[in-house]
Write a protein that holds these residues in place. Structure first.
Motif, mmCIF file in Angstrom:
data_model
loop_
_atom_site.group_PDB
_atom_site.id
_atom_site.type_symbol
_atom_site.label_atom_id
_atom_site.label_comp_id
_atom_site.label_asym_id
_atom_site.label_seq_id
_atom_site.Cartn_x
_atom_site.Cartn_y
_atom_site.Cartn_z
ATOM 1 N N ALA A 194 -23.536 42.736 4.578
ATOM 2 C CA ALA A 194 -24.712 42.203 5.236
ATOM 3 C C ALA A 194 -23.996 41.954 6.748
ATOM 4 C CB ALA A 194 -25.461 41.024 4.949
ATOM 5 N N ILE A 195 -24.998 41.877 7.753
ATOM 6 C CA ILE A 195 -24.677 41.491 9.064
ATOM 7 C C ILE A 195 -24.696 39.992 9.063
ATOM 8 C CG2 ILE A 195 -24.973 41.205 11.261
ATOM 9 C CD1 ILE A 195 -25.780 44.233 11.282
ATOM 10 N N LEU A 196 -23.695 38.931 9.262
ATOM 11 C CA LEU A 196 -24.135 37.540 9.568
ATOM 12 C C LEU A 196 -24.506 37.418 10.882
ATOM 13 C CD1 LEU A 196 -23.816 34.817 8.207
ATOM 14 C CD2 LEU A 196 -21.501 34.797 8.997
ATOM 15 N N ALA A 197 -25.640 36.433 10.977
ATOM 16 C CA ALA A 197 -26.012 36.084 12.452
ATOM 17 C C ALA A 197 -26.008 34.538 12.357
ATOM 18 C CB ALA A 197 -27.449 36.710 12.704
ATOM 19 N N LEU A 198 -25.217 33.860 13.023
ATOM 20 C CA LEU A 198 -25.123 32.452 13.050
ATOM 21 C C LEU A 198 -26.240 32.035 14.239
ATOM 22 C CD1 LEU A 198 -21.577 32.126 12.610
ATOM 23 C CD2 LEU A 198 -22.956 31.509 10.989
ATOM 24 N N ASN A 199 -27.167 31.348 13.589
ATOM 25 C CA ASN A 199 -28.515 31.082 14.681
ATOM 26 C C ASN A 199 -28.246 29.507 15.119
ATOM 27 O OD1 ASN A 199 -30.684 31.616 16.134
ATOM 28 N ND2 ASN A 199 -32.036 31.104 14.358
ATOM 29 N N LYS A 200 -29.255 29.423 16.108
ATOM 30 C CA LYS A 200 -29.175 27.839 16.949
ATOM 31 C C LYS A 200 -28.034 27.609 17.560
ATOM 32 C CE LYS A 200 -32.905 27.157 13.255
ATOM 33 N NZ LYS A 200 -33.641 26.131 12.590
ATOM 34 N N ILE A 201 -27.416 28.308 18.086
ATOM 35 C CA ILE A 201 -26.012 28.181 18.689
ATOM 36 C C ILE A 201 -26.348 27.099 19.973
ATOM 37 C CG2 ILE A 201 -24.693 29.972 17.860
ATOM 38 C CD1 ILE A 201 -25.087 31.187 20.715
ATOM 39 N N ASP A 240 -34.099 31.679 19.425
ATOM 40 C CA ASP A 240 -35.306 30.701 20.136
ATOM 41 C C ASP A 240 -34.971 31.064 21.624
ATOM 42 O OD1 ASP A 240 -37.341 29.159 20.287
ATOM 43 O OD2 ASP A 240 -35.936 27.443 21.113
ATOM 44 N N LYS A 241 -33.567 31.182 22.251
ATOM 45 C CA LYS A 241 -33.471 31.305 23.642
ATOM 46 C C LYS A 241 -33.195 32.772 23.941
ATOM 47 C CE LYS A 241 -33.240 26.675 24.428
ATOM 48 N NZ LYS A 241 -34.120 26.330 23.351
ATOM 49 N N GLY A 242 -32.838 33.480 22.988
ATOM 50 C CA GLY A 242 -32.566 34.887 23.040
ATOM 51 C C GLY A 242 -30.901 35.183 23.358
ATOM 52 N N ASP A 243 -30.213 34.204 23.465
ATOM 53 C CA ASP A 243 -28.674 34.420 23.702
ATOM 54 C C ASP A 243 -28.022 35.202 22.422
ATOM 55 O OD1 ASP A 243 -28.812 32.840 26.034
ATOM 56 O OD2 ASP A 243 -28.193 31.245 24.724
ATOM 57 N N GLY A 244 -27.238 36.303 22.801
ATOM 58 C CA GLY A 244 -26.774 36.971 21.877
ATOM 59 C C GLY A 244 -27.567 38.243 20.986
ATOM 60 N N VAL A 245 -28.795 38.065 21.335
ATOM 61 C CA VAL A 245 -30.016 38.924 20.373
ATOM 62 C C VAL A 245 -29.461 40.503 20.760
ATOM 63 C CG1 VAL A 245 -32.114 39.311 19.884
ATOM 64 C CG2 VAL A 245 -31.449 37.216 20.194
#
Ligand SMILES: Nc1nc2c(ncn2[C@@H]2O[C@H](COP(=O)(O)OP(=O)(O)O)[C@@H](O)[C@H]2O)c(=O)[nH]1
Ligand SMILES: [Mg+2]
Length: 315
Positions: free
Chosen positions: A134-141, A171-176
């Motif tokens: 899987a790809i890991l996405a660490l959210n809520k940074i 939520d903010k869009g950073d890194g998406v």
């Protein structure tokens, strides 16, 4: 961009613990609201497909219910559907609420964060068992200083199930954008799976019921949001271009009905107002919304309930 320009297309499932931000990420990738979002766990009950496009690639994002230790029939059906979404996908994104991991490393995690960590670890174990990469996405940074994430990244990359790791704020869009490019690069060659102007693979009647359920979940407390469901009973396109929608809120007990109605019907009226405003925006035409509340003690044990939202009953 027209359909012919699509050179790659496939499915990407977003899996993870309840409240990781899966529906928020799905809506952001799709660029439209296709899945409802609340601060409460287990908001999403069935996989929702949203259609995203990056360059010549169409990505069908499969937003899934949260994965947790489920006991009730509805919960078990939700978790089964989440893994079903991952099995069929060309790419799996494991989304984690990184703020819980940071809290664990730096201080005392809250009870909710401990739950979320347990659920994350369960997902990792199941990914290992299934041999799924899987790809890991660490959210809520957006919730903590970025240097605090480094030990978390190290620990998680050591699990050996992740091909790639991204830090994002759904939520903010950073890194998406970077995450989106990584997902797109994993899509197989092939023609578009959906027409380019379609954003969701969900009947409008169901999406409309979800919008009302979101408003109910936001206003009701404790167990009640989990003890109700919403169905669209009638949908009538009118000659004047408006639409008349009739929905029923199904609860398990008389006491719950009273709570959903509120004093003198004030709560259901407010829910109806909020839902109508959103449906009017979504449908781009005037909406007349009529809400009713019905008691059905056994709704969670009825096959039709599950069939109506595409879940399996016998799990
Ligand atoms: N601070 C912050 N909150 C987020 C982020 N992404 C989602 N949330 C919040 O987390 C809660 C759960 O989001 P939701 O998308 O419903 O999670 P799901 O259960 O995984 O689908 C909601 O209150 C969201 O607004 C993020 O990047 N940062
Ligand atoms: Mg969700």
């Amino acid at each position: 961009m027209s359909e012919i320009d699509i050179k790659r297309a496939g499915f990407c499932a977003i899996i993870g613990a309840p409240n990781a931000g899966k529906s928020t990420l799905t809506n952001r990738l799709v660029g439209a609201k296709v899945a409802i979002v609340t601060h409460k766990v287990q908001t999403t009950r069935f996989p929702v497909r949203g259609v995203a496009q990056t360059g010549d690639t169409q990505v069908v994002i499969v937003d899934t219910p949260g994965i947790f230790a489920a006991k009730r029939r509805l919960d078990r059906a939700m978790v089964k559907a989440a893994w079903g979404g991952a099995d069929e996908a060309d790419c799996v994104v494991h989304l984690i609420d990184a703020s819980a991991w940071v809290a664990e490393k730096t201080g005392r995690p809250s009870a909710a964060q401990r739950h979320s960590l347990e659920d994350d670890r369960r997902v990792i174990e199941q990914l290992k068992e299934a041999g799924t990469r899987a790809i890991l996405a660490l959210n809520k940074i957006d919730l903590f200083p970025h240097d605090q994430i480094l030990p978390v990244m190290q620990a998680l990359s050591g699990e050996g199930v992740y091909e790639d790791i991204f830090m994002i704020s759904a939520d903010k869009g950073d890194g998406v954008d970077k995450l989106e490019a990584a997902i797109a690069s994993r899509m197989p060659e092939g023609p578009a799976l959906y027409p380019p102007d379609q954003v969701a693979d969900l009947p409008m009647r169901l999406l409309a019921a979800e919008v009302t359920r979101e408003k109910l979940m936001l206003r009701l407390h404790q167990e009640l949001p989990y003890q109700l469901t919403v169905e669209t009973e009638n949908w009538e396109e009118r000659a004047d271009g408006s639409v008349r929608i009739q929905q029923v809120v199904i609860v398990g007990r008389d006491g719950h009905k009273a709570m959903v109605l509120g004093k003198g019907g004030s709560l259901i009226k407010e829910i109806g107002r909020q839902s109508r405003i959103e449906l009017t925006q979504m449908l781009e035409r005037p909406v007349h919304l009529f809400l009713f509340v019905k008691v059905d003690e056994r709704w969670q044990e009825r096959r039709e309930t599950y069939r109506g939202i595409g879940l399996e009953f016998d799990v």
